[in-house]
Scaffold this active site. Structure first.
Site, mmCIF file in Angstrom:
data_model
loop_
_atom_site.group_PDB
_atom_site.id
_atom_site.type_symbol
_atom_site.label_atom_id
_atom_site.label_comp_id
_atom_site.label_asym_id
_atom_site.label_seq_id
_atom_site.Cartn_x
_atom_site.Cartn_y
_atom_site.Cartn_z
ATOM 1 N N GLY A 239 0.752 -1.251 0.000
ATOM 2 C CA GLY A 239 0.000 0.000 0.000
ATOM 3 C C GLY A 239 0.775 1.289 0.000
ATOM 4 N N ARG A 314 -6.151 3.367 -15.586
ATOM 5 C CA ARG A 314 -6.139 4.117 -14.329
ATOM 6 C C ARG A 314 -6.736 5.515 -14.434
ATOM 7 N NH1 ARG A 314 -2.286 5.487 -11.813
ATOM 8 N NH2 ARG A 314 -3.113 5.058 -9.754
ATOM 9 N N CYS A 346 -13.940 4.708 -28.344
ATOM 10 C CA CYS A 346 -15.178 5.465 -28.491
ATOM 11 C C CYS A 346 -15.898 5.654 -27.166
ATOM 12 C CB CYS A 346 -16.075 4.759 -29.500
ATOM 13 S SG CYS A 346 -15.236 4.636 -31.075
HETATM 14 C C1 LIG Z 1 -3.302 -4.878 -3.810
HETATM 15 C C2 LIG Z 1 -2.728 -5.573 -2.646
HETATM 16 C C3 LIG Z 1 -1.394 -5.372 -2.283
HETATM 17 C C4 LIG Z 1 -0.482 -4.408 -3.007
HETATM 18 O O1 LIG Z 1 -0.840 -3.084 -2.861
HETATM 19 P P1 LIG Z 1 0.134 -1.942 -3.431
HETATM 20 O O2 LIG Z 1 -0.596 -0.699 -3.185
HETATM 21 O O3 LIG Z 1 0.346 -2.216 -4.867
HETATM 22 O O4 LIG Z 1 1.405 -2.020 -2.651
HETATM 23 C C5 LIG Z 1 -0.893 -6.091 -1.215
HETATM 24 N N1 LIG Z 1 -1.659 -6.968 -0.525
HETATM 25 C C6 LIG Z 1 -2.944 -7.199 -0.852
HETATM 26 C C7 LIG Z 1 -3.723 -8.172 -0.065
HETATM 27 C C8 LIG Z 1 -3.519 -6.506 -1.916
HETATM 28 O O5 LIG Z 1 -4.802 -6.730 -2.227
#
Ligand SMILES: *Cc1c(COP(=O)(O)O)cnc(C)c1O
Length: 421
Positions: A239, A314, A346
């Site tokens: 994250g 995105r 489109c």
């Molecule tokens: C999407 C996800 C990640 C990775 O998140 P990032 O923002 O790309 O670092 C890690 N663990 C789980 C369970 C996820 O769903």
């Protein structure tokens, strides 16, 4: 930092000019830098130095086999969220004991697949899933190592579609219910309770939500140990955000994130697992596209490029910003002019940027979308019957196509017309 720099006025991926790749592969294409992937993985590894740990790359951010092998060969583990991703991690040479299986909807087939092939741990997201894993493991005569993914009810302060740690999100087991579910897990056959898992969202640009979540994991770990569980591993998810807009954002660094981990859970004697995706792969990739037309509209001009929302979703899906730069540097004396940068699909949603200041560009000129290595190619589709965008990996002065652009024949051959039609 990445390895996409101008050299004598032309943008390079490491030591390879993007114009050279464009000539060989055609546009649009994704290009990834080995040096950047390596650097980012090492930053996380170093951030956790002194604690027993494993950095598991979130495969969903970029699942190309060559990218997975690059990271796997450095010692990375993998975080997978489907049987398909598990197969990819295995095909890239990563052993089962370095693969963790996350996700809210693991099917019986997927559970059996990973128990058969070897798995480091299941991150379990619900009681029904726990029962299903127990049933299948017991029937196979094996033991499934599990962590429960707890939902700490922490606001990650990120885009609503990628926040996962609030109680109204579909993810994890409410932390208040966790002790009861752990007690149940400990009684089930085929289950070995080893840890606690949390993942609160993606593209976090502030450390405070991580700190709040990890403190809750800390308290829970202590309670679970009092209850008699041998909690020996903490999976803290991924994250950490990246600077999509270089001019005005500076998210926390992996080393600062590592300090939060050390401060909150570092003294519990647990092995630490993290699951970064975006921070490893995001700025390790570009999407390179060429200008098809410059169209003058009423009050605004449109730069129509040959990449579209099917190649990079995105911007249309999350309203995401990508820095967009010319591959051949413009004369600094010419003032940039605002243009809308759009693809050929489109839909009005097929807009990459509005009123973006760009130097003068002409048909055939190349432009590069930065920060496109994560959630780019993996989310691409063939919408509008546009063939899947190819991927290229650079390493020093060499490059190779790591996913070829399918031909139209291949694309059409996947459909079939019933005999009776
Ligand atoms: C999407 C996800 C990640 C990775 O998140 P990032 O923002 O790309 O670092 C890690 N663990 C789980 C369970 C996820 O769903």
């Amino acid at each position: 930092m990445d390895h996409f720099l101008y050299n004598n006025g032309a943008l390079y991926a490491e030591d390879v000019a993007l114009t050279e790749i464009a000539e060989a592969v055609g546009t649009p294409f994704y290009v990834y830098s080995t040096a950047t992937l390596t650097r980012h993985f090492r930053l996380f590894n170093e951030a956790l130095a002194g604690m027993e740990h494993l950095v598991c790359f979130a495969v969903k951010s970029n699942s190309n086999l060559a990218v997975l092998k690059t990271l796997g060969d450095l010692g990375a583990g993998m975080d997978v969220v489907s049987g398909g991703e598990y197969r990819r991690a295995k095909a890239a040479g990563v052993p089962g004991e370095r693969i963790v299986f996350s996700g809210v909807g693991k099917t019986a087939e997927e559970i059996a697949l990973v128990l058969e092939g070897g798995i480091r741990q299941f991150n379990v997201e619900s009681e029904p899933e726990l029962l299903e894993i127990s049933r299948i493991a017991a029937a196979m005569g094996v033991t499934a190592p599990i962590a429960l993914r707890v939902n700490p009810d922490v606001d990650a302060k990120t885009h609503e579609k990628i926040a996962t740690g609030k109680s109204d999100n579909k993810f994890g087991i409410p932390i208040a219910k966790a002790r009861a579910v752990y007690a149940e897990a400990a009684r089930l056959p085929g289950i070995d309770v080893i840890g606690v898992d949390v993942h609160i969202g993606s593209q976090l640009t502030d450390l405070a939500p991580f700190e709040a979540a990890f403190m809750k994991v800390r308290e829970l770990t202590q309670l679970l140990r009092e209850d008699g569980h041998n909690i020996r591993r903490l999976d803290l998810g991924g994250g950490l955000g990246i600077p999509y807009e270089r001019s005005n954002s500076a998210p926390p660094l992996p080393v600062e994130y590592g300090d939060v981990i050390r401060r909150t859970v570092g003294d519990l004697g647990c092995e630490i697992e993290i699951e970064p995706g975006r921070l490893i792969s995001g700025n390790a990739g570009l999407l390179v596209t060429s200008v098809i037309y410059l169209k003058e509209g009423e009050g605004r001009d449109f730069l129509i490029v040959d990449a579209a929302m099917n190649d990079l979703v995105r911007p249309s899906m999350y309203g995401a910003h990508h820095d967009i730069v010319p591959v051949i540097e413009a004369d600094a004396a010419i003032l940039p002019q605002p243009v809308d940068i759009v693809g050929p699909v489109c839909e009005t949603g097929d807009t990459f940027a509005k009123s973006r200041p760009m130097p003068p560009l002409r048909a055939g000129d190349l432009v590069a979308f930065r920060s496109a290595g994560a959630y780019g190619a993996v989310m691409s589709s063939e919408y509008n019957s546009r063939p899947l965008v190819p991927e290229v990996l650079v390493n020093g002065d060499q490059f190779a196509v790591i996913r070829a652009r399918p031909s139209f024949e291949e694309m059409l051959a996947r459909d079939s017309i019933p005999e009776w039609l």
